[in-house]
Design an enzyme around this catalytic site. Structure first.
Site, PDB file in Angstrom:
ATOM      1  N   ASN A  10       0.867  -1.180   0.000  1.00 27.83           N
ATOM      2  CA  ASN A  10       0.000   0.000   0.000  1.00 27.83           C
ATOM      3  C   ASN A  10       0.900   1.226   0.000  1.00 27.83           C
ATOM      4  OD1 ASN A  10      -1.814   2.033   0.426  1.00 27.83           O
ATOM      5  ND2 ASN A  10      -2.345   1.438   2.526  1.00 27.83           N
ATOM      6  N   TRP A  11       0.989   1.845  -1.151  1.00 26.97           N
ATOM      7  CA  TRP A  11       1.921   2.979  -1.279  1.00 26.97           C
ATOM      8  C   TRP A  11       1.369   4.271  -0.691  1.00 26.97           C
ATOM      9  CZ3 TRP A  11       4.085   2.320  -6.983  1.00 26.97           C
ATOM     10  CH2 TRP A  11       4.926   1.200  -6.992  1.00 26.97           C
ATOM     11  N   LYS A  12       0.112   4.263  -0.311  1.00 24.10           N
ATOM     12  CA  LYS A  12      -0.511   5.468   0.264  1.00 24.10           C
ATOM     13  C   LYS A  12      -0.296   6.649  -0.704  1.00 24.10           C
ATOM     14  CE  LYS A  12      -0.107   3.283   4.715  1.00 24.10           C
ATOM     15  NZ  LYS A  12       0.056   3.353   6.168  1.00 24.10           N
ATOM     16  N   HIS A  95      -9.331   1.242   5.242  1.00 25.34           N
ATOM     17  CA  HIS A  95      -8.040   1.450   5.899  1.00 25.34           C
ATOM     18  C   HIS A  95      -8.227   2.438   7.060  1.00 25.34           C
ATOM     19  CE1 HIS A  95      -3.934   2.661   6.654  1.00 25.34           C
ATOM     20  NE2 HIS A  95      -3.553   1.551   6.034  1.00 25.34           N
ATOM     21  N   GLU A  97      -6.546   4.845   8.050  1.00 23.61           N
ATOM     22  CA  GLU A  97      -6.313   6.257   7.716  1.00 23.61           C
ATOM     23  C   GLU A  97      -7.559   6.875   7.087  1.00 23.61           C
ATOM     24  OE1 GLU A  97      -2.679   5.624   5.557  1.00 23.61           O
ATOM     25  OE2 GLU A  97      -1.674   5.153   7.441  1.00 23.61           O
ATOM     26  N   GLU A 167      -4.948  -4.696  10.994  1.00 28.57           N
ATOM     27  CA  GLU A 167      -3.919  -3.672  11.175  1.00 28.57           C
ATOM     28  C   GLU A 167      -4.174  -2.919  12.469  1.00 28.57           C
ATOM     29  OE1 GLU A 167      -2.182  -2.586   7.066  1.00 28.57           O
ATOM     30  OE2 GLU A 167      -3.746  -1.174   7.559  1.00 28.57           O
ATOM     31  N   GLY A 173       2.970   2.508  10.754  1.00 28.38           N
ATOM     32  CA  GLY A 173       3.945   3.575  10.537  1.00 28.38           C
ATOM     33  C   GLY A 173       4.699   3.993  11.791  1.00 28.38           C
ATOM     34  N   SER A 213       3.893  -1.872  10.375  1.00 25.91           N
ATOM     35  CA  SER A 213       5.351  -1.915  10.560  1.00 25.91           C
ATOM     36  C   SER A 213       5.976  -3.256  10.164  1.00 25.91           C
ATOM     37  CB  SER A 213       5.725  -1.542  11.999  1.00 25.91           C
ATOM     38  OG  SER A 213       5.346  -0.207  12.275  1.00 25.91           O
TER      39      SER A 213
HETATM   40  O1  LIG Z   1      -1.577  -0.380   4.689  1.00 28.44           O
HETATM   41  C1  LIG Z   1      -0.525  -0.522   5.322  1.00 28.44           C
HETATM   42  C2  LIG Z   1      -0.466  -0.220   6.728  1.00 28.44           C
HETATM   43  O2  LIG Z   1      -1.073   0.988   7.033  1.00 28.44           O
HETATM   44  C3  LIG Z   1       0.873  -0.421   7.357  1.00 28.44           C
HETATM   45  O3  LIG Z   1       1.719   0.662   7.134  1.00 28.44           O
HETATM   46  P1  LIG Z   1       3.248   0.544   7.619  1.00 28.44           P
HETATM   47  O4  LIG Z   1       3.759  -0.744   7.048  1.00 28.44           O
HETATM   48  O5  LIG Z   1       3.929   1.741   7.079  1.00 28.44           O
HETATM   49  O6  LIG Z   1       3.216   0.482   9.125  1.00 28.44           O
END
Ligand SMILES: O=C[C@H](O)COP(=O)(O)O
Length: 252
Positions: A10-12, A95, A97, A167, A173, A213
Site C-alpha cells: 500500500n503505497w498510500k 483502511h 487512515e 492492522e 507507521g 510496521s
Molecule cells: O496499509 C498498510 C499499513 O497501514 C501499514 O503501514 P506501515 O507498514 O507503514 O506500518
C-alpha cells in the site's frame, strides 16, 4: 497451508508515474523469484501506468479506496467501474487512515465491499483497534464488530472473494509491530467469526493479512503463525529491494 500468501504494498500517497515505473523496473526482475502472490496498490494517478507495465508479469494491482456508486455527482471520487477498467484486481477498503481522516464508517465500508464484489474486484477489508481500545481490553470486540458490520448482507460462497487485513492502528507507521502471537490471537478469532457467519470452508479459504510496521526483519516470525496469510505493507513497500525481501521471506 492451502491459502496462497499475499503480500500487498500500500503505497498510500507516494510515487508519481515516473517513480512508479522506476520502482517496477527494479522490482519486476526480483519478483519472479517470489512464490506467493504480490499486489501493488499505487495512488489512483499511477494505476493505469502500473497496470500497463505489469501486464503478463503475474503481479496484481489494487486501488487504495473507491466509492460504492457506479457513477454520479460525487466530486473527487472514483467508481468501481473505473477501477475495473484499469483493470484492478484488488481494492483496499476501510483502511484506518480513511476511517480516521476521511470519515469512513462501518456502514460505508459495508457498501463498498458489496460494490467491489459486484464488480468482481477483490476487497482487502482493513480492521484494527486503537491503542486506547487495546489497553482497555477491547481489541477482539472492536475488530470482530468491524468484521460483522463490513459483512452485513454480504454473500460469500467459498472465501476466495475477499481478503481481510488486521492492522492494529498503533502499529501503523510507528515501527511498533504487534507480537506475532498477539496478531495470531486476533486473526484466529477473525477466522472463527467467519466460520460462524458463513461456513468452515469460507473460514479456511479466506486470506487474512497482518499490517503494521512489517519489515524484512519481522515477516518470518509473523508468517510462522498458522492464521497469518501475508501482509499489507506500507512504508516498507516503497523500496523495491525491501519489499522483495518481505515477499521472498521464505527464500533465505
Ligand atoms: O496499509 C498498510 C499499513 O497501514 C501499514 O503501514 P506501515 O507498514 O507503514 O506500518
Amino acid at each position: 497451508m492451502s491459502r496462497t500468501p499475499l503480500f500487498a504494498g500500500n503505497w498510500k500517497m507516494h510515487k508519481n508515474v515516473a517513480e512508479t515505473l522506476e520502482f517496477l523496473e527494479a522490482f519486476l526482475p526480483m519478483a519472479k523469484n517470489v512464490s506467493g502472490e504480490i499486489a501493488l496498490c499505487p495512488p489512483f494517478t499511477s494505476l493505469w501506468a502500473a497496470a500497463e507495465r505489469l501486464k503478463g508479469s503475474g503481479l496484481k494491482i489494487g486501488a487504495q479506496n473507491m466509492h460504492w456508486e457506479d457513477k454520479g455527482a460525487f466530486t473527487g471520487e472514483i467508481s468501481p467501474a473505473m477501477l475495473k477498467e484499469i483493470p484492478c484486481d484488488y481494492v483496499i477498503i476501510g483502511h484506518s487512515e480513511r476511517r480516521q481522516h476521511f470519515a469512513e464508517t462501518d456502514e460505508t465500508v459495508n457498501r463498498k465491499v458489496k460494490s467491489a464484489l459486484k464488480y468482481a474486484i477483490t476487497p482487502i477489508i482493513c480492521v484494527g483497534e486503537s491503542l486506547e481500545q487495546r489497553e482497555k481490553g477491547q481489541t477482539l470486540s472492536v475488530v470482530l464488530s468491524q468484521v460483522e458490520k463490513a459483512l452485513e448482507g454480504v454473500d460469500i460462497h467459498d472465501g476466495n472473494e475477499l481478503v481481510f487485513a488486521y492492522e492494529p492502528i498503533w502499529a501503523i507507521g510507528t515501527g511498533k509491530v504487534a507480537m506475532p502471537s498477539d496478531a495470531q490471537e486476533v486473526i484466529g478469532a477473525l477466522r472463527k467469526k467467519l466460520s460462524e457467519l458463513y461456513s468452515v470452508q469460507v473460514s479456511k479459504n479466506t486470506r487474512i493479512l497482518y499490517g503494521g510496521s512489517v519489515k524484512p526483519e519481522n515477516i518470518r516470525d509473523l508468517m510462522a503463525e498458522p492464521d497469518i496469510d501475508g501482509a499489507l505493507v506500507g512504508g516498507a513497500s516503497l523500496d523495491a529491494d525491501t519489499f522483495y525481501r518481505i515477499a521472498a521471506y521464505d527464500q533465505s
